[in-house]
Scaffold this active site. Structure first.
Site, PDB file in Angstrom:
ATOM      1  N   ASP A  51       0.335  -1.419   0.321  1.00  0.00           N
ATOM      2  CA  ASP A  51       0.380  -0.055  -0.220  1.00  0.00           C
ATOM      3  C   ASP A  51       0.530   1.421   0.126  1.00  0.00           C
ATOM      4  OD1 ASP A  51      -2.312  -1.528  -0.095  1.00  0.00           O
ATOM      5  OD2 ASP A  51      -3.530  -1.401   2.014  1.00  0.00           O
ATOM      6  N   TYR A  52       1.642   0.939   1.167  1.00  0.00           N
ATOM      7  CA  TYR A  52       2.833   2.593   0.864  1.00  0.00           C
ATOM      8  C   TYR A  52       3.526   2.685  -0.088  1.00  0.00           C
ATOM      9  CZ  TYR A  52       5.212   5.727   3.303  1.00  0.00           C
ATOM     10  OH  TYR A  52       6.204   7.265   4.246  1.00  0.00           O
TER      11      TYR A  52
END
Length: 413
Positions: A183-184
């Site tokens: 996600d990051y």
């Protein structure tokens, strides 16, 4: 407010994203000075407001709904509530689009097209619009319609295949990384693609559509280990805490704690054998190449090093390794991280005023882009309360108080 020294001053971003990956991307643009307007569902808001295990305590009994997930990915944004399923809500969005440079969304493939809020529809209003869709598997293909979350892509993209305890050891098997790294990284790729599109628009005057997928990021993140497989045709094994560029590189145990050691070059390894008073290990046929130290005889060598390292406390071990010019680092728990002198020097704990927090502030994690000499990333505001800026933004679009109240009664905002 942003200043003229901000890299993205004058850029307006409509953030229709939720949870984590895409909000991170929008936040990066906000850190660099863009005016980010976050669109949230009336009464509910971003699903990420309820994610994580901690929430910022509010003052006077206020429930901030600033969970750890939301707080780490939504600073430097203005929140408005808007029901885009209603015609009046669509009208507001189209007026916003006419003033915007970028729109970010992470709805299911085709979902916004039902409301005339897809790229093809909105680009007729604003041909300079950069429209970025962030989904799990991309906009096309046999899996495009499936939902996607970080852990799924750590499994699918190969990261879990190279993370975890090596086969043959107790507890062997794949592991997910602690943070939501896919996600990051996808958030960073989102911001990077948008900034590239802004540069393209600067040259050509043309907006464009961007299709970002967590799947693509998850495969790319395996990086040199995946490239190793593409070159050799052999899947590298899981190495636990071992480095994957050579050895010895791993955790070593001391009297009172743990240190991470990286002595992967031939010279660093030679210095280590001298420091250990075992110079004969440098020419030992089991360990005389990087490949042997890092792979075939890795476990044997780490046993020898750990037998030596257990004689010393952490502070002395770090001092010895530093003096010998051998890279090492103290293993830190999360509380320990903030005691590190260099972490404090870099001001990575960013205390930010928060009008609705019980403490009057919230501690945030500083942007890694904060050290740019001319246009640094900055934290100008804490994450917003749900709908905190609805009236402000609608007034900017020309709505008067009576109409705003009417839209509120109609549950459009």
């Amino acid at each position: 407010m942003t200043s003229n020294s901000s890299a993205l001053s004058g850029i307006r971003v409509i953030d229709m994203s939720r949870v984590f990956a895409a909000p991170v991307g929008a936040q990066i643009l906000g850190d660099l000075g863009a005016d980010v307007i976050k669109i949230e569902r009336p009464g509910i808001g971003d699903d990420g407001r309820g994610y994580g295990f901690s929430s910022v305590p509010g003052k006077d009994g206020i429930e901030t709904r600033h969970s750890s997930f939301f707080t780490v990915s939504n600073r430097n944004k203005r929140s408005i509530t808007l029901n885009h399923a209603k015609p009046e809500g669509q009208e507001i969005l189209r007026k916003l689009v006419a003033t915007a440079d970028v729109l970010i969304e992470n709805y299911k493939v085709g979902d916004l097209k039902r409301f005339g809020l897809d790229y093809d529809s909105l680009s007729t209003i604003n041909p300079r619009l950069i429209y970025c869709s962030v989904t799990g598997f991309g906009q096309t293909g046999p899996m495009a319609a499936l939902p996607g979350y970080d852990g799924l892509f750590q499994a699918t993209g190969g990261m879990m295949a190279v993370t975890g305890i090596p086969d043959g050891q107790p507890g062997a098997g794949p592991l997910k990384t602690g943070p939501s790294l896919v996600d990051y990284m996808t958030g960073h790729n989102t911001a990077l693609a948008i900034m590239g599109a802004l540069m393209y628009r600067h040259r050509t005057g043309e907006g464009q559509y961007i299709d970002i997928a967590l799947l693509d990021s998850s495969v790319a993140m395996v990086s040199h280990i995946m490239q190793d497989y593409l070159i050799s045709g052999e899947a590298p094994p899981r190495l636990g805490n071992g480095g994957n560029g050579g050895g010895p590189a791993d955790l070593i145990h001391c009297k009172d704690g743990i240190v991470y050691l990286t002595a992967g070059t031939d010279e660093h390894y030679r210095r280590l054998t001298v420091l250990m008073n075992q110079p004969e290990l440098n020419d030992d046929p089991r360990f005389n190449t990087n490949f042997k130290r890092g792979k075939t005889h890795r476990a044997e060598l780490m046993d020898i090093i750990n037998t030596w390292s257990r004689q010393f406390p952490v502070a002395e071990m770090i001092a010895r390794l530093d003096e010998a010019g051998i890279p090492s680092a103290r293993y830190n728990t999360l509380p320990d991280v903030w005691k590190e002198p260099q972490v404090q020097h870099r001001k990575l704990r960013a205390r930010t005023p928060h009008a609705y927090a019980a403490a009057g502030y919230v501690d945030l994690i500083a942007s890694p882009l904060a050290q740019m000499s001319k246009s640094p990333a900055t934290i100008r505001s804490a994450p917003p309360m749900l709908g905190e800026h609805t009236r402000e933004v609608l007034a900017e679009l020309g709505y008067d108080d009576a109409r705003i109240t009417e839209l509120q009664n109609l549950k459009v905002i």
